[in-house]
Design an enzyme around this catalytic site. Structure first.
Site: not given
Ligand code: GLN
Length: 533
Positions: A18-19, A21, A144, A193, A384-385, A510, A512
């Site tokens: 339902l959201g 968060g 929450e 409900p 990352c990857l 990361h 993001e």
């Molecule tokens: N699998 C890769 C590592 O462990 C990259 C991890 C990821 O993309 N978060 O280094």
């Protein structure tokens, strides 16, 4: 305004998803906009110690905090809404609760006593809730409770809420989120409900103070009255939560419904400081009125479940608004990509992002997409990857190391351009053992990365076990790859770029996770800008 720390619990009924968060984050945003200090915490009823060991198909993205907690993706929403960092203390699971109670039992802390759900588990839950209040940093702690009321797993949490309601008196309220289903055949919103889920809460001894009702249609006065009557809440505490075009609209919907005002009233906070949502509204204004559009391909292996890349998708929304443009993300399955179909599949994309991930599935598709981006000079961001794949692609196709790979995918490769981190070599446990959380990175002046950040020292969050193999540094550099960001302590390569391309950058961290409405991440902002051309 000086007040005792106030505790707000958010529970959910009728159905999951339902959201809660978003409602919790929206309420927090409104309180923050009135000048209060707020944090949000998520209690998850599952037995994993943290979601780090969960497949994204099960639980969506694993979010990572500065202090290296692997957490529920709701913490990402909390940070994106509030622009305030969360930490280990902001996400607690049943596994974690039991682990600490059992550790205490072994140490003899309960010597002579039978260790039980009540009081030992509930006490541990209550401590975890109050820990944030005790830091003295927050006037409001919003907690929450994951899952839906009535789930066996969430019972101890509801019991802890019941006890706290009693102990904290006026410093505590319970907000219950429910659903009013709409029956098209009779053209009605149904309240039953909601009544049932409140009854269930009451069975556990918890009277909700505020009901937030998700609904596809406006709730009329009569329905509010009926819900109030059956659920023992005041009529002004029945709040309508209509479906919104974007999650970022929800704080404004809640403001219209005076959710924050009713909560403050129930918490006996007198006086109503002015609301400052100018920045937020400014962002929404840009979001709703894009001047242009850009299409970016997100290459990943969990694209069927977009929750797996939640923070990336949100970072594009923030970066789009800054650039006055709408970012259309095309979700492309890495397993569907081959050298042969790559042109056809990626043609027309203005930018290519290769996503983070683990394991071999879809790797060759990612490498093929990067080759395409490099050769066609399409703006590229590897995370990352995605960065590791860019290194592999360059090794294979530019350096001529045909079997170049990461040892994660091919332990027997003769050219391990990506190798296990030294610190990972003796690790056997999977949970919480990656290189996690915030680490410093030094940027080389004059590089793309330096230009993007506008400074030399940055900190970014990590979640990985493998890294660029520094034995190959000279080979890569001589062939034109720039290693523009290094960890100053260990010399780990954190950023790679190709200056021959318009925008080609891979980051081991990361970005993001750190993008918020108020602080869109510079890497995403620059990437979108480059994609716009
Ligand atoms: N699998 C890769 C590592 O462990 C990259 C991890 C990821 O993309 N978060 O280094």
């Amino acid at each position: 305004m000086s007040i005792n720390t106030k505790y707000i619990f958010v529970t959910g009924g009728v159905t999951s998803s339902l959201g809660k968060g978003i409602i919790a984050a929206s309420l927090a945003k409104l309180l923050q906009a009135r000048g209060f200090t707020v944090t949000i915490q998520k209690l998850d009823p599952y037995i994993n110690i943290d979601p780090g060991t969960l497949n994204p198909y099960e639980h969506g993205e694993c979010y990572v905090t500065d202090d290296g907690a692997e957490t529920d993706l709701d913490l990402g929403h909390y940070e994106r809404f509030l622009n305030v960092r969360t930490s280990q203390a902001n996400n607690v699971t049943t596994g974690r609760i039991y682990q600490s109670v059992i550790e205490k039992e072994r140490k003899g802390e309960f010597l002579g006593k039978t260790v039980q759900v009540i009081p030992h588990i509930t006490d541990e839950i209550k401590n975890r809730i109050k820990i944030l209040g005790k830091t003295g940093q927050y006037q409001f702690v919003i907690t929450e409770i994951g899952g839906t009321v009535g789930d066996i797993e969430s019972l101890p949490y509801i019991e802890a809420v019941r006890q706290l309601k009693w102990e904290l008196e006026h410093d505590c309220v319970v907000l219950h989120l429910t659903l009013l289903p709409y029956l098209a055949t009779s053209g009605e919103l149904k309240t039953k409900p909601t009544q049932h889920s409140v009854k269930m809460l009451l069975e556990y001894g918890v009277q909700p103070d505020v009901l937030v009702c998700r609904s596809e249609h406006p709730i009329g006065k009569d329905i509010r009255k009926k819900i109030a009557l059956f659920c023992n809440v005041s009529q002004d505490a029945v709040i309508e939560a209509l479906d919104a075009p974007t999650i970022y609209e929800v704080p404004l919907l809640m403001e219209q419904e005076k959710l924050d005002e009713i909560i403050l009233k129930k918490l006996h906070v007198n006086g109503l400081p002015d609301m400052h949502l100018e920045k937020w509204k400014n962002f929404l204004n840009k979001f709703h009125n894009p001047q242009k559009e850009v299409t970016i391909g997100l290459i990943g292996k969990y694209v069927e479940l977009k929750e797996s890349y939640k923070s990336i998708a949100e970072a594009f929304i923030h970066a789009g608004a800054v650039n006055d443009c709408k970012v259309r993300v095309e979700w492309i399955h890495s397993e569907s990509l081959t050298e042969d179909n790559i042109e056809k599949k990626l043609k027309g994309l203005q930018g290519i992002l290769v996503a983070p991930g683990f394991g071999n599935r879809g790797i060759e598709g990612k490498v093929a997409a990067i080759k395409y981006a490099r050769e066609k000079n399409v703006p590229f961001l590897g995370i990352c990857l995605g960065m590791q794949c860019a290194v592999i692609e360059f090794a294979r196709n530019v350096l001529g190391l045909k079997d170049a790979h990461s040892r994660e995918m091919n332990p027997a490769t003769n050219s391990p351009v990506i190798d296990l981190l030294e610190a990972q070599k003796n690790i056997s446990h999977m949970g919480g053992t990656m290189r996690l959380g915030s680490y410093p990175c030094k940027l080389e002046e004059g590089t793309l990365a330096y230009n993007i950040y506008g400074r030399q020292d940055i900190n970014e969050r990590h979640r990985h076990r493998y890294e660029f193999n520094n034995e190959y540094t000279k080979l890569f550099k001589d062939a034109g790859m720039v290693l523009s960001g290094l960890n100053p302590d260990a010399g780990l390569v954190e950023i790679i770029e190709l200056p021959t391309n318009r925008f080609f950058i891979g980051v081991q961290f990361h970005p993001e996770y750190k993008s918020t409405v108020e602080n869109p991440h510079p890497l995403f902002v620059s990437f979108v800008k480059a994609a716009l051309g």
